[in-house]
Scaffold this motif. Structure first.
Motif, PDB file in Angstrom:
ATOM      1  N   ALA A 114     132.163 -54.098 -13.410  1.00 23.30           N
ATOM      2  CA  ALA A 114     133.231 -53.170 -13.002  1.00 23.30           C
ATOM      3  C   ALA A 114     134.424 -53.190 -13.942  1.00 23.30           C
ATOM      4  CB  ALA A 114     133.682 -53.499 -11.580  1.00 23.30           C
ATOM      5  N   SER A 115     134.424 -54.085 -14.927  1.00 23.30           N
ATOM      6  CA  SER A 115     135.610 -54.192 -15.799  1.00 23.30           C
ATOM      7  C   SER A 115     135.220 -54.768 -17.163  1.00 23.30           C
ATOM      8  CB  SER A 115     136.640 -55.116 -15.124  1.00 23.30           C
ATOM      9  OG  SER A 115     137.742 -55.362 -15.957  1.00 23.30           O
ATOM     10  N   GLY A 116     136.105 -54.543 -18.113  1.00 19.77           N
ATOM     11  CA  GLY A 116     136.065 -55.230 -19.409  1.00 19.77           C
ATOM     12  C   GLY A 116     134.723 -55.210 -20.121  1.00 19.77           C
ATOM     13  N   ILE A 117     134.284 -56.399 -20.526  1.00 19.76           N
ATOM     14  CA  ILE A 117     133.070 -56.540 -21.340  1.00 19.76           C
ATOM     15  C   ILE A 117     131.825 -56.112 -20.550  1.00 19.76           C
ATOM     16  CG2 ILE A 117     131.560 -58.265 -22.431  1.00 19.76           C
ATOM     17  CD1 ILE A 117     134.187 -59.772 -23.238  1.00 19.76           C
ATOM     18  N   GLY A 118     131.744 -56.508 -19.277  1.00 27.79           N
ATOM     19  CA  GLY A 118     130.588 -56.126 -18.450  1.00 27.79           C
ATOM     20  C   GLY A 118     130.479 -54.619 -18.328  1.00 27.79           C
ATOM     21  N   VAL A 136     126.648 -55.515 -10.403  1.00 31.61           N
ATOM     22  CA  VAL A 136     127.091 -56.495  -9.400  1.00 31.61           C
ATOM     23  C   VAL A 136     128.513 -56.924  -9.745  1.00 31.61           C
ATOM     24  CG1 VAL A 136     126.677 -58.797  -8.444  1.00 31.61           C
ATOM     25  CG2 VAL A 136     124.729 -57.350  -9.083  1.00 31.61           C
ATOM     26  N   ASP A 137     129.412 -56.827  -8.776  1.00 27.63           N
ATOM     27  CA  ASP A 137     130.795 -57.248  -9.044  1.00 27.63           C
ATOM     28  C   ASP A 137     131.481 -57.523  -7.711  1.00 27.63           C
ATOM     29  OD1 ASP A 137     132.665 -56.660 -11.852  1.00 27.63           O
ATOM     30  OD2 ASP A 137     133.692 -57.182  -9.985  1.00 27.63           O
ATOM     31  N   ALA A 138     132.474 -58.415  -7.757  1.00 27.29           N
ATOM     32  CA  ALA A 138     133.228 -58.748  -6.539  1.00 27.29           C
ATOM     33  C   ALA A 138     134.498 -57.917  -6.430  1.00 27.29           C
ATOM     34  CB  ALA A 138     133.576 -60.238  -6.560  1.00 27.29           C
ATOM     35  N   ALA A 193     129.254 -58.109  -4.636  1.00 31.31           N
ATOM     36  CA  ALA A 193     128.876 -59.497  -4.336  1.00 31.31           C
ATOM     37  C   ALA A 193     129.681 -60.447  -5.204  1.00 31.31           C
ATOM     38  CB  ALA A 193     127.383 -59.707  -4.605  1.00 31.31           C
ATOM     39  N   ASP A 194     129.904 -61.619  -4.654  1.00 32.83           N
ATOM     40  CA  ASP A 194     130.567 -62.695  -5.391  1.00 32.83           C
ATOM     41  C   ASP A 194     129.461 -63.544  -6.017  1.00 32.83           C
ATOM     42  OD1 ASP A 194     131.827 -65.131  -6.103  1.00 32.83           O
ATOM     43  OD2 ASP A 194     133.374 -64.806  -4.584  1.00 32.83           O
ATOM     44  N   VAL A 195     129.469 -63.675  -7.336  1.00 35.66           N
ATOM     45  CA  VAL A 195     128.365 -64.402  -7.990  1.00 35.66           C
ATOM     46  C   VAL A 195     128.340 -65.889  -7.624  1.00 35.66           C
ATOM     47  CG1 VAL A 195     128.140 -62.807  -9.956  1.00 35.66           C
ATOM     48  CG2 VAL A 195     129.630 -64.822 -10.162  1.00 35.66           C
ATOM     49  N   ARG A 196     129.408 -66.373  -6.982  1.00 31.27           N
ATOM     50  CA  ARG A 196     129.407 -67.781  -6.558  1.00 31.27           C
ATOM     51  C   ARG A 196     128.481 -67.999  -5.363  1.00 31.27           C
ATOM     52  NH1 ARG A 196     135.608 -68.679  -5.603  1.00 31.27           N
ATOM     53  NH2 ARG A 196     135.377 -66.514  -4.971  1.00 31.27           N
ATOM     54  N   ASN A 201     124.715 -61.374 -17.841  1.00 26.95           N
ATOM     55  CA  ASN A 201     125.646 -62.156 -17.018  1.00 26.95           C
ATOM     56  C   ASN A 201     127.025 -62.100 -17.659  1.00 26.95           C
ATOM     57  OD1 ASN A 201     124.110 -63.376 -14.807  1.00 26.95           O
ATOM     58  ND2 ASN A 201     122.953 -64.421 -16.424  1.00 26.95           N
ATOM     59  N   ALA A 202     127.861 -61.174 -17.163  1.00 26.30           N
ATOM     60  CA  ALA A 202     129.202 -61.023 -17.749  1.00 26.30           C
ATOM     61  C   ALA A 202     130.314 -61.373 -16.766  1.00 26.30           C
ATOM     62  CB  ALA A 202     129.401 -59.596 -18.256  1.00 26.30           C
ATOM     63  N   ALA A 203     130.006 -61.561 -15.489  1.00 31.08           N
ATOM     64  CA  ALA A 203     131.072 -61.907 -14.528  1.00 31.08           C
ATOM     65  C   ALA A 203     131.695 -63.226 -14.960  1.00 31.08           C
ATOM     66  CB  ALA A 203     130.500 -62.024 -13.121  1.00 31.08           C
ATOM     67  N   ASN A 261     138.463 -76.436 -17.876  1.00 34.05           N
ATOM     68  CA  ASN A 261     137.471 -75.885 -16.935  1.00 34.05           C
ATOM     69  C   ASN A 261     136.685 -74.738 -17.585  1.00 34.05           C
ATOM     70  OD1 ASN A 261     139.748 -74.225 -16.960  1.00 34.05           O
ATOM     71  ND2 ASN A 261     139.877 -74.003 -14.737  1.00 34.05           N
ATOM     72  N   TYR A 262     137.405 -73.852 -18.256  1.00 33.24           N
ATOM     73  CA  TYR A 262     136.762 -72.682 -18.863  1.00 33.24           C
ATOM     74  C   TYR A 262     135.799 -73.111 -19.984  1.00 33.24           C
ATOM     75  CZ  TYR A 262     136.370 -67.993 -20.918  1.00 33.24           C
ATOM     76  OH  TYR A 262     135.896 -66.796 -21.407  1.00 33.24           O
ATOM     77  N   ALA A 263     136.275 -73.999 -20.867  1.00 30.40           N
ATOM     78  CA  ALA A 263     135.429 -74.456 -21.982  1.00 30.40           C
ATOM     79  C   ALA A 263     134.184 -75.172 -21.455  1.00 30.40           C
ATOM     80  CB  ALA A 263     136.225 -75.376 -22.904  1.00 30.40           C
ATOM     81  N   SER A 322     132.736 -74.677 -18.585  1.00 28.84           N
ATOM     82  CA  SER A 322     131.816 -73.691 -17.979  1.00 28.84           C
ATOM     83  C   SER A 322     131.028 -72.960 -19.057  1.00 28.84           C
ATOM     84  CB  SER A 322     132.586 -72.695 -17.111  1.00 28.84           C
ATOM     85  OG  SER A 322     133.323 -71.761 -17.897  1.00 28.84           O
ATOM     86  N   LYS A 323     131.681 -72.624 -20.166  1.00 26.95           N
ATOM     87  CA  LYS A 323     131.003 -71.849 -21.209  1.00 26.95           C
ATOM     88  C   LYS A 323     130.060 -72.726 -22.046  1.00 26.95           C
ATOM     89  CE  LYS A 323     132.833 -67.851 -20.190  1.00 26.95           C
ATOM     90  NZ  LYS A 323     132.023 -66.732 -19.667  1.00 26.95           N
ATOM     91  N   ALA A 324     130.437 -74.002 -22.246  1.00 30.14           N
ATOM     92  CA  ALA A 324     129.523 -74.920 -22.933  1.00 30.14           C
ATOM     93  C   ALA A 324     128.273 -75.122 -22.071  1.00 30.14           C
ATOM     94  CB  ALA A 324     130.214 -76.252 -23.211  1.00 30.14           C
ATOM     95  N   PRO A 337     132.032 -64.297 -27.453  1.00 30.05           N
ATOM     96  CA  PRO A 337     133.166 -63.511 -27.952  1.00 30.05           C
ATOM     97  C   PRO A 337     134.377 -64.392 -28.250  1.00 30.05           C
ATOM     98  CG  PRO A 337     132.351 -62.668 -25.828  1.00 30.05           C
ATOM     99  CD  PRO A 337     131.760 -64.026 -26.035  1.00 30.05           C
ATOM    100  N   GLY A 338     135.191 -63.927 -29.214  1.00 35.80           N
ATOM    101  CA  GLY A 338     136.553 -64.452 -29.367  1.00 35.80           C
ATOM    102  C   GLY A 338     137.432 -63.631 -28.442  1.00 35.80           C
ATOM    103  N   PHE A 339     138.723 -63.502 -28.795  1.00 30.15           N
ATOM    104  CA  PHE A 339     139.625 -62.725 -27.935  1.00 30.15           C
ATOM    105  C   PHE A 339     139.253 -61.252 -27.961  1.00 30.15           C
ATOM    106  CE2 PHE A 339     143.725 -64.588 -26.301  1.00 30.15           C
ATOM    107  CZ  PHE A 339     143.206 -65.855 -26.151  1.00 30.15           C
ATOM    108  N   ILE A 340     139.036 -60.697 -26.786  1.00 34.88           N
ATOM    109  CA  ILE A 340     138.648 -59.290 -26.635  1.00 34.88           C
ATOM    110  C   ILE A 340     139.664 -58.630 -25.699  1.00 34.88           C
ATOM    111  CG2 ILE A 340     136.809 -57.719 -25.876  1.00 34.88           C
ATOM    112  CD1 ILE A 340     135.888 -59.503 -28.208  1.00 34.88           C
ATOM    113  N   ARG A 341     140.076 -57.432 -26.050  1.00 34.67           N
ATOM    114  CA  ARG A 341     141.102 -56.745 -25.265  1.00 34.67           C
ATOM    115  C   ARG A 341     140.541 -56.288 -23.905  1.00 34.67           C
ATOM    116  NH1 ARG A 341     145.038 -54.712 -28.323  1.00 34.67           N
ATOM    117  NH2 ARG A 341     143.534 -54.295 -29.970  1.00 34.67           N
ATOM    118  N   THR A 342     140.731 -57.094 -22.869  1.00 36.78           N
ATOM    119  CA  THR A 342     140.281 -56.756 -21.505  1.00 36.78           C
ATOM    120  C   THR A 342     141.374 -57.226 -20.529  1.00 36.78           C
ATOM    121  OG1 THR A 342     139.285 -58.886 -20.930  1.00 36.78           O
ATOM    122  CG2 THR A 342     137.884 -57.331 -22.145  1.00 36.78           C
ATOM    123  N   PRO A 343     141.285 -56.837 -19.248  1.00 32.55           N
ATOM    124  CA  PRO A 343     142.283 -57.301 -18.271  1.00 32.55           C
ATOM    125  C   PRO A 343     142.389 -58.832 -18.202  1.00 32.55           C
ATOM    126  CG  PRO A 343     141.024 -55.485 -17.359  1.00 32.55           C
ATOM    127  CD  PRO A 343     140.381 -55.825 -18.676  1.00 32.55           C
TER     128      PRO A 343
END
Ligand SMILES: NC(=O)c1ccc[n+]([C@@H]2O[C@H](COP(=O)([O-])OP(=O)(O)OC[C@H]3O[C@@H](n4cnc5c(N)ncnc54)[C@H](O)[C@@H]3O)[C@@H](O)[C@H]2O)c1
Length: 249
Positions: A16-20, A37-39, A64-67, A91-93, A156-158, A160-162, A187-193
């Protein structure tokens, strides 16, 4: 002339947004039918669905919430019931909850790990059960260059992505014998919300950091994702493709 993804069905989380949404848009323009699929709030999801329908194909959105692990199997069942098949999973959420380690709460840790890593596990597992039977399929995970480096406030973010990169490689090793390719883009920095809520100075530094001196756009990532979904990438699996304008060099 037949479009590249005509007759294919793609499930895109975070569509519903950005890269996805950019991945969903480019797949739809290339002929794919979409299961998004998006929350996000109903209104945002409906807006994304209408935008994607303008590309010409069938679009089904699924809030749906992917969690929530059990929802992934339901999403796959529903996409098979409504669109007749499933060929591609993106999987972009994803989300962030940045804080220095000494202030990072258990909730912030759990939110990011459950969304970015467990969510991808749940959807990859649900799709893989179908792909194994169908003897074919593609999974593309949206990781991040932060998977491979250390940055302030991103523990936390690093992590999760590793973890997502490790999941990508293990899934590729397990599913190759069934004709299923599993890859990631980083991706590196991408212009999204997601990054628009960061301070201007941080975004400017990211653009300066990159070899190309610019920030990426969502479609820059989508083009790489479409390549990995395409027949041209049929001998690529377990790979991680940086889409960062050289930001990680
Ligand atoms: N923007 C960047 O600079 C950047 C860089 C590297 C990686 N990424 C990754 O790209 C992916 C997409 O991010 P984006 O920048 O497009 O952000 P975004 O906020 O524009 O889009 C993320 C989407 O995911 C959805 N989402 C979030 N949590 C969810 C959940 N629990 N269940 C279902 N849907 C959920 C949101 O509703 C939203 O539609 C994320 O995995 C992010 O980590 C982004």
């Amino acid at each position: 002339m037949k479009l590249e993804f005509e007759g294919r069905v793609a499930l895109v989380t975070g569509g519903a947004s950005g890269i996805g949404r950019a991945c969903a848009w480019e797949l739809a323009r290339a002929g794919a039918d979409l299961f998004v699929v998006d929350a996000a709030a109903e209104a945002q999801l409906a807006q994304a669905e209408n935008l994607l329908k303008a590309a010409g194909g069938r679009v089904v959105s699924f809030r749906a919430d992917v969690r929530e692990h059990a929802r992934a199997a339901q999403a796959v069942e529903e996409s098979l019931a409504r669109l007749g098949r499933l060929d591609l999973l993106v999987n972009a959420a994803g989300t962030t909850a940045d804080a220095p380690l000494w202030e990072l709460s258990e909730e912030q840790w759990q939110l990011v790990l459950d969304t970015n890593l467990k969510g991808a596990f749940s959807y990859t597992q649900a799709a893989a059960r179908h792909f194994r039977r169908a003897r074919g399929g593609r999974v593309v995970n949206v990781a991040s260059i932060e998977a491979g480096r250390g940055r302030f406030g991103l523990a936390n973010y690093a992590a999760s992505k590793a973890g997502l990169v490790a999941l990508t490689r293990s899934a590729a090793a397990e599913l190759g014998r069934y004709g299923v390719c599993v890859n990631a883009v980083s991706p590196g920095f991408i212009r999204t919300p997601l990054v628009e809520r960061l301070p201007e100075a941080v975004r400017e530094r990211a653009a300066r950091e990159s070899a190309l001196g610019r920030m990426g756009e969502p479609e820059d990532v989508a083009h790489a994702v479409l390549f990995l979904c395409s027949e041209r990438a049929r001998h690529i699996t377990g790979a991680v493709l940086n889409v960062d304008g050289g930001q990680s060099l």
